[in-house]
Design an enzyme around this catalytic site. Structure first.
Site, PDB file in Angstrom:
ATOM      1  N   LYS A 197       0.852  -1.205   0.000  1.00 24.54           N
ATOM      2  CA  LYS A 197       0.000   0.000   0.000  1.00 24.54           C
ATOM      3  C   LYS A 197       0.877   1.239   0.000  1.00 24.54           C
ATOM      4  O   LYS A 197       2.027   1.225   0.442  1.00 24.54           O
ATOM      5  CB  LYS A 197      -0.959   0.024   1.186  1.00 24.54           C
ATOM      6  CG  LYS A 197      -0.320   0.123   2.578  1.00 24.54           C
ATOM      7  CD  LYS A 197      -0.003   1.523   3.067  1.00 24.54           C
ATOM      8  CE  LYS A 197       0.771   1.506   4.375  1.00 24.54           C
ATOM      9  NZ  LYS A 197       1.312   2.771   4.803  1.00 24.54           N
TER      10      LYS A 197
ATOM     11  N   ALA B 270       9.172  -3.397   7.229  1.00 21.03           N
ATOM     12  CA  ALA B 270       9.406  -2.110   7.911  1.00 21.03           C
ATOM     13  C   ALA B 270       9.771  -1.006   6.916  1.00 21.03           C
ATOM     14  O   ALA B 270      10.604  -0.155   7.186  1.00 21.03           O
ATOM     15  CB  ALA B 270      10.480  -2.245   8.991  1.00 21.03           C
TER      16      ALA B 270
ATOM     17  N   LEU C 272       5.363   0.300   3.478  1.00 23.33           N
ATOM     18  CA  LEU C 272       4.506  -0.125   2.365  1.00 23.33           C
ATOM     19  C   LEU C 272       3.448  -1.143   2.810  1.00 23.33           C
ATOM     20  O   LEU C 272       2.781  -1.755   1.975  1.00 23.33           O
ATOM     21  CB  LEU C 272       5.361  -0.720   1.231  1.00 23.33           C
ATOM     22  CG  LEU C 272       6.342   0.261   0.568  1.00 23.33           C
ATOM     23  CD1 LEU C 272       7.235  -0.459  -0.436  1.00 23.33           C
ATOM     24  CD2 LEU C 272       5.592   1.403  -0.131  1.00 23.33           C
TER      25      LEU C 272
ATOM     26  N   GLY D 109       3.549  -4.146   4.157  1.00 21.92           N
ATOM     27  CA  GLY D 109       3.712  -5.557   3.792  1.00 21.92           C
ATOM     28  C   GLY D 109       3.105  -6.514   4.813  1.00 21.92           C
ATOM     29  O   GLY D 109       2.297  -7.375   4.455  1.00 21.92           O
TER      30      GLY D 109
ATOM     31  N   SER E 231      -0.665  -6.230   4.929  1.00 23.37           N
ATOM     32  CA  SER E 231      -1.328  -6.809   3.767  1.00 23.37           C
ATOM     33  C   SER E 231      -1.298  -8.330   3.837  1.00 23.37           C
ATOM     34  O   SER E 231      -2.272  -8.996   3.445  1.00 23.37           O
ATOM     35  CB  SER E 231      -0.652  -6.306   2.487  1.00 23.37           C
ATOM     36  OG  SER E 231      -1.432  -6.606   1.370  1.00 23.37           O
TER      37      SER E 231
ATOM     38  N   ASP F  14      -3.267  -0.479   9.561  1.00 17.24           N
ATOM     39  CA  ASP F  14      -3.345  -0.543   8.095  1.00 17.24           C
ATOM     40  C   ASP F  14      -4.094  -1.781   7.607  1.00 17.24           C
ATOM     41  O   ASP F  14      -4.369  -1.904   6.418  1.00 17.24           O
ATOM     42  CB  ASP F  14      -1.934  -0.569   7.487  1.00 17.24           C
ATOM     43  CG  ASP F  14      -1.216   0.763   7.636  1.00 17.24           C
ATOM     44  OD1 ASP F  14      -1.899   1.797   7.776  1.00 17.24           O
ATOM     45  OD2 ASP F  14       0.030   0.766   7.613  1.00 17.24           O
TER      46      ASP F  14
END
Ligand code: C5P
Length: 292
Positions: free
Chosen positions: A13, A103, A106, A108, A111, A143
């Site tokens: 993301k 870290a 994004l 990771g 997600s 997130d």
């Protein structure tokens, strides 16, 4: 006959804009963000195991270094949380092929956790709705609810209020600059609070406009302050004239957005010859890849 094995993708993301409100009594900050998925993703393969086996994780791929294959992985926590809420035994083998840097700002890990919820809902035939999964996701991380939805969205609250955008976004190509530094999200938020308290007035936030979209990140200065090596890399690239250079989320990934692939590739090449970091060009995707 139910499938014994499901493959699910977990896209990275990006926060195109990220405004941070004040610290709340629960230790989190309110935020207001436009979040989008990228065509950079991890891949998970989830396979049924016999009753009583528990959750087993195997991590592989170019971004696997330092990613735990045990209860410390958010994927493990997601599987247990879903099993508990559904009243089933969490018996599954999960292979996690990592391509999103850990870290790196994004999303990771978030997600991967969201992909685990979506896939196990089908593998275990639980019939949970997207909103059931989002409620569980919010307990795993800020997130994760966005990652459950996986479409360009406006995100608010502490991350749990996710509203998919009505209008399609223009085409955007993103040059990702991956310096391979780990920056702690919690530390960046703490530094932001300290900076806001000590400044007479809030420092101006750098804003950029690409294809009619305003891009900014209110965590940017705090992330650069937390990591002097990231600040050095940012300054180096800024001095090259990279247009619209930004920090992704709480870092350590840096990025610049373009509305043409030619511009993105031109700058990616220039950056590659100067930066001490891996560089990749990725696109913003408007929908979620389907599982098989
Ligand atoms: O939710 P997540 O585990 O990703 O958050 C990591 C840390 O970032 C939290 O412990 C908190 O310090 C900070 N955070 C915050 N406000 C948010 C999201 C995260 O203060 N909305």
């Amino acid at each position: 006959m139910h499938a014994n094995c499901i493959t699910e993708t977990a896209p990275a993301k990006l926060n195109l804009h990220l405004a941070i409100g004040p610290l709340q009594p629960d230790g989190y900050h309110t935020l207001d963000s436009i979040m989008v998925p990228l065509d950079l993703h991890d891949t998970l393969v989830l396979t049924r195991l016999p009753a009583g086996s528990g959750v087993a994780i195997a991590v592989s791929g170019p971004a696997a270094t330092g990613v735990p294959a045990d209860h410390a992985n958010l994927v493990y926590k997601a599987a247990h949380a879903l099993a508990k809420s559904a009243g089933v035994s969490p018996d599954v083998h999960i292979t996690l092929d990592k391509h999103i840097p850990a870290a790196g700002g994004l999303g990771g890990g978030s997600s991967d956790a969201a992909a685990t919820l979506r896939a196990l809902n089908r593998l275990w035939d639980l019939g949970c709705t997207e909103s059931d999964l989002s409620a569980l996701a919010a307990r795993l991380g800020s997130d994760v609810p966005f990652c459950v939805i996986g479409r360009p969205s406006r995100v608010s609250g502490r991350g749990e209020v996710v509203t998919p955008l009505d209008l399609p976004l223009p085409d955007l190509w993103i040059v990702l600059i991956l310096p391979g530094l780990a920056v702690s999200t919690a530390e960046v938020y703490r530094r932001l609070d300290a900076m806001r308290q000590s400044a007479n007035r809030a420092a101006a936030v750098r804003k950029h406009r690409v294809a009619g979209i305003e891009l900014f990140n209110e965590l940017e200065d705090a992330a650069l302050d937390v990591s002097p090596r990231l600040k050095e890399e940012f300054r180096l690239l800024d001095s090259l004239g990279v247009p619209g250079l930004m920090v992704a989320g709480s870092g350590s990934t840096l990025f610049a957005a373009f509305n043409s692939s030619e511009d993105a590739n031109h700058w990616a090449q220039r950056i590659e010859t100067h930066a001490r970091a891996a560089v990749a060009v990725r696109r913003v995707v408007s929908g979620r890849a389907t599982a098989t």
